[in-house]
Design an enzyme around this catalytic site. Structure first.
Site, PDB file in Angstrom:
ATOM      1  NE  ARG A 176      54.968  31.002  41.792  1.00 42.35           N
ATOM      2  CZ  ARG A 176      54.352  30.710  40.353  1.00 42.35           C
ATOM      3  NH1 ARG A 176      55.053  31.874  39.622  1.00 42.35           N
ATOM      4  NH2 ARG A 176      53.301  31.554  40.408  1.00 42.35           N
ATOM      5  NE  ARG A 184      60.985  55.672  71.252  1.00 41.78           N
ATOM      6  CZ  ARG A 184      61.171  55.428  72.619  1.00 41.78           C
ATOM      7  NH1 ARG A 184      62.198  56.208  73.655  1.00 41.78           N
ATOM      8  NH2 ARG A 184      60.674  54.399  73.159  1.00 41.78           N
ATOM      9  CE  LYS A 222      58.291  57.290  76.343  1.00 44.24           C
ATOM     10  NZ  LYS A 222      58.202  56.146  77.056  1.00 44.24           N
ATOM     11  CD  GLN A 236      39.219  26.153  47.171  1.00 49.78           C
ATOM     12  OE1 GLN A 236      40.032  27.396  47.076  1.00 49.78           O
ATOM     13  NE2 GLN A 236      39.983  25.664  45.515  1.00 49.78           N
ATOM     14  CE1 TYR A 284      63.471  59.651  75.054  1.00 41.63           C
ATOM     15  CE2 TYR A 284      63.599  59.710  78.121  1.00 41.63           C
ATOM     16  CZ  TYR A 284      63.076  59.298  76.406  1.00 41.63           C
ATOM     17  OH  TYR A 284      62.045  59.061  76.424  1.00 41.63           O
ATOM     18  CB  ALA A 323      42.300  35.352  49.833  1.00 41.73           C
ATOM     19  CE  LYS A 371      50.019  34.914  45.970  1.00 36.82           C
ATOM     20  NZ  LYS A 371      50.352  34.717  44.450  1.00 36.82           N
TER      21      LYS A 371
HETATM   22  C1  UD1 Z   1      43.652  31.341  36.495  1.00 36.23           C
HETATM   23  C2  UD1 Z   1      43.148  31.485  35.699  1.00 36.23           C
HETATM   24  C3  UD1 Z   1      44.196  31.225  34.609  1.00 36.23           C
HETATM   25  C4  UD1 Z   1      44.581  33.656  34.661  1.00 36.23           C
HETATM   26  C5  UD1 Z   1      45.174  33.244  35.946  1.00 36.23           C
HETATM   27  C6  UD1 Z   1      45.314  35.051  35.849  1.00 36.23           C
HETATM   28  C7  UD1 Z   1      42.354  29.455  36.019  1.00 36.23           C
HETATM   29  C8  UD1 Z   1      41.934  27.870  36.383  1.00 36.23           C
HETATM   30  N1  UD1 Z   1      43.357  29.804  34.882  1.00 36.23           N
HETATM   31  O1  UD1 Z   1      44.579  31.119  36.754  1.00 36.23           O
HETATM   32  O2  UD1 Z   1      42.506  31.271  32.983  1.00 36.23           O
HETATM   33  O3  UD1 Z   1      44.906  33.949  33.260  1.00 36.23           O
HETATM   34  O4  UD1 Z   1      44.068  32.655  36.951  1.00 36.23           O
HETATM   35  O5  UD1 Z   1      45.912  35.187  36.915  1.00 36.23           O
HETATM   36  O6  UD1 Z   1      41.283  30.060  36.896  1.00 36.23           O
HETATM   37  N2  UD1 Z   1      42.960  30.164  44.394  1.00 36.23           N
HETATM   38  C9  UD1 Z   1      42.384  29.224  44.816  1.00 36.23           C
HETATM   39  N3  UD1 Z   1      41.812  28.885  45.101  1.00 36.23           N
HETATM   40  C10 UD1 Z   1      42.588  27.337  44.260  1.00 36.23           C
HETATM   41  C11 UD1 Z   1      43.058  27.816  43.448  1.00 36.23           C
HETATM   42  C12 UD1 Z   1      42.984  29.361  42.923  1.00 36.23           C
HETATM   43  O7  UD1 Z   1      41.574  30.626  46.079  1.00 36.23           O
HETATM   44  O8  UD1 Z   1      42.386  26.521  44.637  1.00 36.23           O
HETATM   45  C13 UD1 Z   1      43.535  31.695  44.061  1.00 36.23           C
HETATM   46  C14 UD1 Z   1      44.626  32.270  44.717  1.00 36.23           C
HETATM   47  O9  UD1 Z   1      44.798  32.081  45.783  1.00 36.23           O
HETATM   48  C15 UD1 Z   1      44.657  33.072  43.346  1.00 36.23           C
HETATM   49  C16 UD1 Z   1      43.726  32.693  42.308  1.00 36.23           C
HETATM   50  O10 UD1 Z   1      43.080  32.304  42.468  1.00 36.23           O
HETATM   51  O11 UD1 Z   1      44.689  34.470  44.316  1.00 36.23           O
HETATM   52  C17 UD1 Z   1      44.471  32.490  41.365  1.00 36.23           C
HETATM   53  O12 UD1 Z   1      45.537  31.165  41.254  1.00 36.23           O
HETATM   54  P1  UD1 Z   1      46.346  31.491  40.504  1.00 36.23           P
HETATM   55  O13 UD1 Z   1      46.185  29.660  41.129  1.00 36.23           O
HETATM   56  O14 UD1 Z   1      47.219  31.545  40.638  1.00 36.23           O
HETATM   57  O15 UD1 Z   1      46.017  31.250  39.089  1.00 36.23           O
HETATM   58  P2  UD1 Z   1      45.695  29.789  38.352  1.00 36.23           P
HETATM   59  O16 UD1 Z   1      44.663  28.543  38.385  1.00 36.23           O
HETATM   60  O17 UD1 Z   1      47.189  29.571  37.283  1.00 36.23           O
END
Ligand code: UD1
Ligand code: CA
Length: 497
Positions: free
Chosen positions: A27, A351, A369, A87, A384, A21, A34
């Protein structure tokens, strides 16, 4: 395409589930992270944590970084036994999982053996059933890595599953893939089970030497195979369970699908839903058999609907308990309790703190309420009631109001049982009305009313005879009055009294 075979033999507790997470989720175009956006009544991460927790892992770790404080607080509020892992600036899913493992070690609970499950915080429809199926297959087959995959029409953007026959040989990211690899439609969901020792060894060897300069978790597959480990896939046909939301369009699609499933489950469990397309039920709502939901009903939070109750149309209830056989029509309510056989609506605003007793009624255009209404009491029309206590079998007349606020403080109104209040009574709180008392029309009740008394506060009526003919001569009213007096010559009133 493994079957339910594995669900039943779901083996040991996973050593850990690591929920990723840390990503930014730009986006969404939102100040809210998100994964805190709601789907079906819970945040996306809330669903992910529930599914992870359902596996009963020895440790549940959430990896955080982006909007760390907001996300961390939300996670701990949802699951106070979760362990947070921060991280660092090294990007990628591999680094994220490594951070999770480091946090476990730092907490004195290293995942040295057994199964480590990895899921995402933004995949809210993943069910505990499918995830435990993955764990069971992983353990039954003695795999080093088992990846959950699905086959998509349009696989663009995803990591592709590389196979030699039935054997999974690796995953290649879209950006690193050849044209030929991009034709593959089986994709990596990002949900896996790993042998803890294999995972730890592999992560220490992963580099950022790829198109995105990230530590790819997907590289673990090749490294596991290189040391002789078995890598396999569980292919799900239910793509929704592995679908994430990156923007609000995808979020809406996930919400609609989750709701479709929730409404269908409710129908299968004994709820009549007249119009599923306008009925929204949070996953946190509970319904008993033989309940009916009319079109335009939204049930949120901890709402509970008991047997034979009918809710709707056009009703929104949040954290409302609806008793057996109650009817709630065109109502907006939150934090309320409606007793068995109660009737509410239409056009009623309940309420928090509203408690309606059995067989009670809160009718049209009422706002309530923090009010306790006893069994069989009725507040039928236009009014009320706030900060009040109403006894049993009391009838509150049309247009009654508890004036609970003196501009600075709130005060209570206490009304007894079997009371009859006439239209437009105002209770100026704090005030008490005894059992069996009555009020006159338009009474402004400022003093306590003893049991059985009739409270009158309006000045006696006086009729100024002929006032209109004298003061408004020639007007239509004067002429009408003139005619009426001629016709009913012998039917005049007694004059002043
Ligand atoms: C990743 C996979 C891809 C897969 C896709 C599915 C890798 C290298 N690729 O793509 O094969 O098809 O998910 O959705 O693993 N996150 C972190 N730390 C980071 C990067 C990401 O916690 O440094 C978490 C994000 O919050 C998210 C998940 O990992 O919950 C996936 O990250 P996202 O960047 O969406 O996926 P991709 O790396 O593009
Ligand atoms: Ca990425």
């Amino acid at each position: 395409m493994r079957s339910a075979l594995y669900v039943s033999e779901s083996a040991a507790r996973p050593a850990a589930v690591i929920v990723l997470a840390a990503g930014a989720g730009t986006r969404m175009k939102s100040r809210t992270p998100k994964i805190l956006h709601p789907v079906g009544g819970l945040s996306m991460i809330g669903h992910a944590l529930n599914t992870a927790r359902a596996l009963n892992p020895q440790q549940l770790v959430a990896v955080v970084r982006h909007q760390r404080e907001l996300v961390a607080e939300h996670i701990l509020r949802h699951d106070d036994a979760a362990l947070l892992a921060d991280q660092d600036e090294i990007p990628g899913t591999g680094r994220a999982v490594e951070s999770g493992l480091e946090a476990l070690a730092a907490a004195g609970a290293p995942a040295q053996s057994g199964t480590v499950v990895v899921t995402y915080g933004d995949v809210p429809l993943l069910s505990p059933q499918l995830l435990s199926e993955l764990v069971a297959q992983h353990e039954t087959e003695g795999n080093a890595v088992t990846v959950l995959t699905t086959v998509l029409e349009d696989a663009a953007g995803y990591g592709r599953i590389l196979r030699e026959g039935d054997t999974v040989t690796g995953i290649v990211e879209h950006k690193d893939a050849t044209e030929q690899q991009r034709q593959i439609r089986e994709i990596n969901s990002g949900i896996y089970t790993f042998d803890a020792a294999v995972l730890t060894r592999a992560l220490s060897r992963i580099t950022t030497d790829n198109a995105q300069g990230e530590k790819y978790l997907t590289d673990v597959l090749g490294l596991a195979r290189a040391e002789g480990g078995r890598v396999a896939a569980l292919v799900t046909e239910d793509r929704w369970q592995v679908e994430g939301a990156n923007d609000r369009v995808q979020l809406q699609a996930l919400s609609a699908e989750l709701n479709r499933r929730t409404v269908e489950a409710a129908m299968r469990a004994g709820t009549t839903v007249i119009d599923p397309s306008t009925t929204w039920i949070d996953t946190t709502v509970t319904l008993e058999e033989d309940t009916t939901l009319l079109p335009g009903t939204q049930l949120h939070g901890k709402t509970h609907i008991a047997r034979d109750a009918v809710v709707g149309p056009d009703t929104t209830l949040t954290d409302v308990t609806v008793g057996e056989g109650a009817k709630v029509t065109r109502t907006h309510g939150s934090g309320a309790v409606i007793g068995a056989g109660g009737v509410v609506g239409p056009f009623t605003y309940l309420r928090p703190g509203t408690v309606l007793g059995e067989e009670g009624k809160i009718g049209a255009f009422y706002e309530t309420k923090n009010v306790n209404i006893g069994r069989g009491s009725k507040l039928s029309h236009l009014g009320y009631a706030g900060d009040a206590e109403i006894g049993e079998y009391t009838n509150i007349g049309c247009g009654n109001i508890t004036a609970n606020y003196d501009g600075e403080n709130k005060h209570r109104t206490v009304i007894g049982s079997h009371v009859r209040t006439s239209s437009n009574t105002v209770f100026v709180a704090p005030v008490e009305v005894g059992d069996g008392a009555y009020t006159g029309a338009g009474a402004v009740v400022r003093k306590d009313v003893p049991p059985g008394a009739l409270a009158l506060s309006v000045a006696p009526q006086r009729n100024a005879e002929g006032w209109v003919q004298n003061k408004r001569p020639g007007s239509a009213a004067a002429e009408a009055a003139e005619q009426a007096t001629q016709h009913d010559g012998d039917n005049t009133t007694d004059g002043d009294n």
